[in-house]
Design an enzyme around this catalytic site. Structure first.
Site, PDB file in Angstrom:
ATOM      1  N   SER A  22       0.856  -1.354  -0.007  1.00 55.95           N
ATOM      2  CA  SER A  22       0.118  -0.037   0.102  1.00 55.95           C
ATOM      3  C   SER A  22       1.055   1.317  -0.077  1.00 55.95           C
ATOM      4  CB  SER A  22      -0.843  -0.095   1.305  1.00 55.95           C
ATOM      5  OG  SER A  22      -1.982  -0.828   1.087  1.00 55.95           O
ATOM      6  N   LYS A  73       0.061   3.828  -2.679  1.00 60.00           N
ATOM      7  CA  LYS A  73      -0.950   4.591  -2.598  1.00 60.00           C
ATOM      8  C   LYS A  73      -0.618   6.043  -2.780  1.00 60.00           C
ATOM      9  CE  LYS A  73      -4.777   1.921  -0.665  1.00 60.00           C
ATOM     10  NZ  LYS A  73      -4.002   0.491  -0.219  1.00 60.00           N
ATOM     11  N   SER A 111      -6.005   3.699   4.548  1.00 60.10           N
ATOM     12  CA  SER A 111      -5.442   2.573   3.307  1.00 60.10           C
ATOM     13  C   SER A 111      -6.465   1.904   2.988  1.00 60.10           C
ATOM     14  CB  SER A 111      -4.312   1.841   3.857  1.00 60.10           C
ATOM     15  OG  SER A 111      -3.841   1.325   2.597  1.00 60.10           O
ATOM     16  N   LYS A 143       3.390   6.295   4.790  1.00 64.61           N
ATOM     17  CA  LYS A 143       2.382   5.321   4.230  1.00 64.61           C
ATOM     18  C   LYS A 143       2.778   3.969   4.882  1.00 64.61           C
ATOM     19  CE  LYS A 143      -1.282   4.085   2.602  1.00 64.61           C
ATOM     20  NZ  LYS A 143      -1.459   3.183   3.502  1.00 64.61           N
TER      21      LYS A 143
END
Length: 454
Positions: free
Chosen positions: A67, A70, A131, A262
């Protein structure tokens, strides 16, 4: 006698071997110069201002970023917002694809409803804080019309930013097999995004440089997603356990100065994290990839941050109006003055290792386009006119360079004229020309006479 010679030869060989072993054992290399005992497959630590690399471990090993992908979706969304292609209040309808993904509770998600619309801001916050994978795909479709179109944008932007080894096959970082057969066209059913720590760091560095407002959302520890499937809202606890104001038992991982960025995890990626923290005006970016547990990624990031903040400091190497010795003046042609003082317009600062200030030497680079072939300035010239720039040369060891190929270009300040120089009038220029003419003749004559006696 022969035995004595053989023993002597053996001793010489042994001494030579010991000498070379000692030399190579103490010869510093990038790989072994700094050992932090990281329990991660790969990692990197970077100064967020200059992109200077402070530590690296397998920085070019391509791994699934999960993730952390992202961040590219965030970049493209914020770019679309800035370009007024999308607005925060724009309402988004939920497609069948997005709906089905958002209902998968085994993935990180906020369950989305098809009977209501969501604003871009609501979807963005659920992606950045929690997320949420369904929300991410909804944003991709909003920006590009389809996730297939969006991943082309992702890969194009990656190349533009210098992420040479990055490959995106979806907007979320999930394995394509988690997308229930609806993965983007042209990608494999079991493919996953791939990046090296260097590329992930470039993405984070670019995101913070171009859209620093991302931290306003990434730093939110907890928020309610008000349009939940049951209409009562969903609690979104930020996956980043290093946020200083993270609630509950996660406080054990909190780290002063952390405000992003993140997390990521899949079965292939393991657990990874791109962190950023600021202390005393110095911001660092860290990337750890493929650790073996949800919290190990934060423990390893702490090692990186501890190393960075304990061993490096932003330092003013050379103050404003600094003059390089023996290069403090420029000759001037056709001016009332024959030379002009030059100095740095601003102070030159950079992040250096503690107590290594003496290893940085000033380096003056003159702008050939601003000067003649002889390296002189032609009058008239204004005060503060740029004639080059001041940078530095590092004489120490373990120089890992910069994230970007042109990274050193950011580590410089302009060299400018300290006064203006007016152009000399025609009479002065004529007299100088005449004087120069006779000076040349005299030099030729003097040289000829000297040749007679040589």
């Amino acid at each position: 006698m022969k035995k004595h010679i053989r023993n002597k030869g053996f001793l010489y060989s042994l001494l030579t071997l010991l000498l070379f072993t000692t030399l190579f054992a103490n010869f510093p290399t990038k790989a072994s110069a700094v050992e932090l005992g990281l329990e991660a497959e790969a990692a990197i630590l970077v100064d967020a201002n200059s992109g200077k690399i402070l530590y690296e471990l397998n920085p070019d090993m391509t791994l699934p970023p999960a993730s952390m992908s992202k961040m590219m979706t965030e970049y493209l969304l914020l770019e679309a917002i800035h370009n007024k292609q999308v607005s925060w209040d724009q309402e988004v309808s939920i497609t069948d694809y997005v709906y089905k993904i958002s209902q998968n509770t085994k993935l990180s998600n906020v369950p989305l409803r098809k009977d209501i619309k969501y604003t871009v801001r609501e979807l963005y916050e659920s992606m950045a804080i929690y997320s949420a994978n369904g929300s991410t795909i909804a944003l991709a479709e909003t920006i590009a019309g389809s996730e297939t179109n969006f991943i082309k944008m992702m890969n194009d932007k990656a190349q533009a930013l210098g992420m040479e080894d990055a490959k995106f096959v979806n907007s979320t970082g999930l394995n394509n097999q988690d997308l229930l057969g609806m993965h983007p066209k042209g990608t494999g059913e079991t493919e996953e995004n791939m990046m090296s720590p260097r590329s992930v760091a470039i993405l984070a560095y670019s995101l913070l440089k171009d859209y620093p407002e991302v931290l306003e959302t990434a730093s939110i520890p907890f928020k309610k997603f008000t349009k939940g499937i049951d209409g009562e809202g969903i609690s979104m606890l930020n996956w980043n356990a290093m946020l200083p104001n993270i609630p509950g038992y996660l406080q054990q991982f909190a780290y002063q100065g952390v405000d992003g960025l993140k997390t990521g995890s899949t079965s292939l990626a393991g657990y990874c994290f791109t962190g950023t923290a600021e202390r005393n005006g110095m911001r660092l970016i860290s990337v750890v990839m493929k650790t073996n547990s949800q919290y190990k990624r934060f423990e390893e990031t702490k090692k990186l941050f501890d190393y960075g903040f304990s061993n490096f400091v932003e330092k003013e190497l050379f103050p404003a109006n600094y003059q390089v010795k023996k290069h403090d003046v420029l000759k001037v042609e056709k001016g009332k003055q024959k030379e002009v003082q030059i100095a740095s317009k601003e102070a030159l600062k950079t992040v250096i290792k503690t107590n290594e200030e003496e290893l940085y030497e000033p380096k003056l680079i003159l702008d050939k386009k601003a000067l003649t072939k002889k390296g002189t300035l032609v009058a008239p010239a204004e005060k503060g006119q740029k004639v080059g720039y001041l940078t530095y040369e590092y004489k120490g060891e373990n120089n890992y360079g910069y994230l970007l190929k042109n990274g050193a270009a950011s580590e410089k300040v302009a060299i400018v004229t300290q006064t203006g120089v007016e152009k000399a009038n025609w009479f002065s220029l004529t007299m100088r020309a005449i004087g120069g003419f006779f000076a040349d003749i005299w030099s030729s004559v003097a040289g000829g006479i000297a040749g007679l006696f040589s």
